[in-house]
Write a protein that holds these residues in place. Structure first.
Motif, PDB file in Angstrom:
ATOM      1  N   THR A 100     -34.951  29.593  10.758  1.00 50.93           N
ATOM      2  CA  THR A 100     -34.754  28.444   9.886  1.00 50.93           C
ATOM      3  C   THR A 100     -34.556  28.874   8.444  1.00 50.93           C
ATOM      4  O   THR A 100     -34.565  28.045   7.549  1.00 50.93           O
ATOM      5  N   ASN A 101     -34.390  30.159   8.187  1.00 51.00           N
ATOM      6  CA  ASN A 101     -34.217  30.657   6.836  1.00 51.00           C
ATOM      7  C   ASN A 101     -32.762  31.003   6.532  1.00 51.00           C
ATOM      8  O   ASN A 101     -32.483  31.794   5.644  1.00 51.00           O
ATOM      9  N   VAL A 134     -25.749  24.323   3.348  1.00 51.09           N
ATOM     10  CA  VAL A 134     -27.006  24.189   4.081  1.00 51.09           C
ATOM     11  C   VAL A 134     -27.744  22.944   3.608  1.00 51.09           C
ATOM     12  O   VAL A 134     -27.872  22.701   2.397  1.00 51.09           O
ATOM     13  N   TRP A 135     -28.215  22.145   4.571  1.00 49.66           N
ATOM     14  CA  TRP A 135     -29.065  20.987   4.287  1.00 49.66           C
ATOM     15  C   TRP A 135     -30.433  21.231   4.903  1.00 49.66           C
ATOM     16  O   TRP A 135     -30.532  21.643   6.057  1.00 49.66           O
ATOM     17  N   ARG A 136     -31.498  20.953   4.150  1.00 50.83           N
ATOM     18  CA  ARG A 136     -32.867  21.062   4.664  1.00 50.83           C
ATOM     19  C   ARG A 136     -33.616  19.762   4.380  1.00 50.83           C
ATOM     20  O   ARG A 136     -33.505  19.206   3.289  1.00 50.83           O
ATOM     21  N   THR A 180     -30.301  20.648  -0.632  1.00 50.21           N
ATOM     22  CA  THR A 180     -28.996  21.117  -0.174  1.00 50.21           C
ATOM     23  C   THR A 180     -28.469  22.203  -1.098  1.00 50.21           C
ATOM     24  O   THR A 180     -28.715  22.183  -2.303  1.00 50.21           O
ATOM     25  N   GLN A 184     -34.701  19.071  10.669  1.00 47.21           N
ATOM     26  CA  GLN A 184     -35.071  19.966   9.582  1.00 47.21           C
ATOM     27  C   GLN A 184     -33.907  20.645   8.876  1.00 47.21           C
ATOM     28  O   GLN A 184     -33.908  20.754   7.644  1.00 47.21           O
ATOM     29  N   ILE A 185     -32.940  21.127   9.631  1.00 45.70           N
ATOM     30  CA  ILE A 185     -31.896  21.917   8.987  1.00 45.70           C
ATOM     31  C   ILE A 185     -30.543  21.746   9.669  1.00 45.70           C
ATOM     32  O   ILE A 185     -30.464  21.636  10.894  1.00 45.70           O
ATOM     33  N   ASN A 202     -29.458  31.015   4.831  1.00 45.12           N
ATOM     34  CA  ASN A 202     -29.187  30.679   3.448  1.00 45.12           C
ATOM     35  C   ASN A 202     -27.702  30.767   3.129  1.00 45.12           C
ATOM     36  O   ASN A 202     -26.921  31.348   3.879  1.00 45.12           O
ATOM     37  N   GLU A 234     -37.466  17.968   4.498  1.00 43.20           N
ATOM     38  CA  GLU A 234     -38.911  18.215   4.555  1.00 43.20           C
ATOM     39  C   GLU A 234     -39.636  16.874   4.514  1.00 43.20           C
ATOM     40  O   GLU A 234     -39.448  16.091   3.582  1.00 43.20           O
TER      41      GLU A 234
END
Length: 228
Positions: free
Chosen positions: A80-81, A173-175, A187, A157-158, A83, A177
């Motif tokens: 999930t990292n 990338v969209w995250r 984002t 989540q992502i 980038n 939380e």
């Protein structure tokens, strides 16, 4: 360079430079949508899609992921990292808190075909098949069509995708939380390519404005649905 008759001096104009050097590209520079501003040229074979037609455009870790069979067949990528390319000449990031739970925000973001319904910068969007890692989708933000490929997907989540046009590669990338019943949306996007190293400043400002407006549109739509 552009001639300014008021003081008989020359001043640099990015738009004038694009008009002379990249006339087709210059027509989409004013658009306020991430990466869409660089999408005037049609890519005949989508970049970042695993298979014979798209093998080769990526390098390093990105190429390894996109062309790996297990990566293509899994809907959820455990890393999930993932980038953006932080060493790219143009990057931008933004975040916003939405008064809706993560599932609602995810449903807005993941319904690619419905993007034009809530984001006025997008004219049309079309997902090929179900949303999954490796899925292809195309969308218009101006006169050009953008071809993208989903790189990572992990509800709620992502979500991450990539695309390329005119020698410029992008990663977005969209995250999401969860914060109680609210959602923090983060984002990021990176652009890399020779042209961007020449006009880094103007494109950085353009991408930042696009990131911020996209977040606002997403917030408005997600909160509207949450209140139905």
């Amino acid at each position: 360079m552009q001639f300014n008759s008021s003081n008989s001096r020359y001043r640099f104009s990015p738009t004038h430079y694009l008009n002379r050097s990249y006339p087709l590209l210059s027509s989409v520079v004013p658009l306020s949508i991430p990466f869409g501003v660089l999408s005037q040229f049609r890519v005949k074979r989508p970049i970042g899609i695993a298979g014979k037609k798209s093998a080769g455009p990526h390098s390093g870790w990105l190429s390894a992921m996109v062309n790996n069979k297990s990566f293509r067949e899994e809907t959820v990528i455990m890393d999930t990292n993932l980038n953006i390319n932080r060493s790219a000449p143009v990057t931008a990031a933004g975040e916003i808190t939405v008064a809706a739970n993560a599932d609602v925000v995810w449903d807005v973001l993941a319904a690619i075909d419905e993007w034009p319904d809530w984001n006025p910068d997008i004219k049309v969007a079309s997902l090929q098949g179900p949303l999954a890692v490796g899925s292809r989708f195309s969308w218009k933000a101006g006169p050009g069509t953008i071809y993208s490929t989903v790189l990572q997907l992990n509800r709620p989540q992502i979500m991450a995708w990539t695309g390329s046009t005119l020698g410029i590669k992008a990663i977005h990338v969209w995250r999401l939380e969860s914060i109680g019943e609210k959602t923090r949306v983060i984002t990021e996007e990176s652009w890399e390519g020779l042209l961007l190293r020449i006009l880094t400043g103007p494109f950085k400002r353009m991408l930042k404005r696009s990131i911020d407006s996209g977040l606002i549109y997403l917030k408005v739509e997600a909160e509207r649905r949450a209140n139905l």
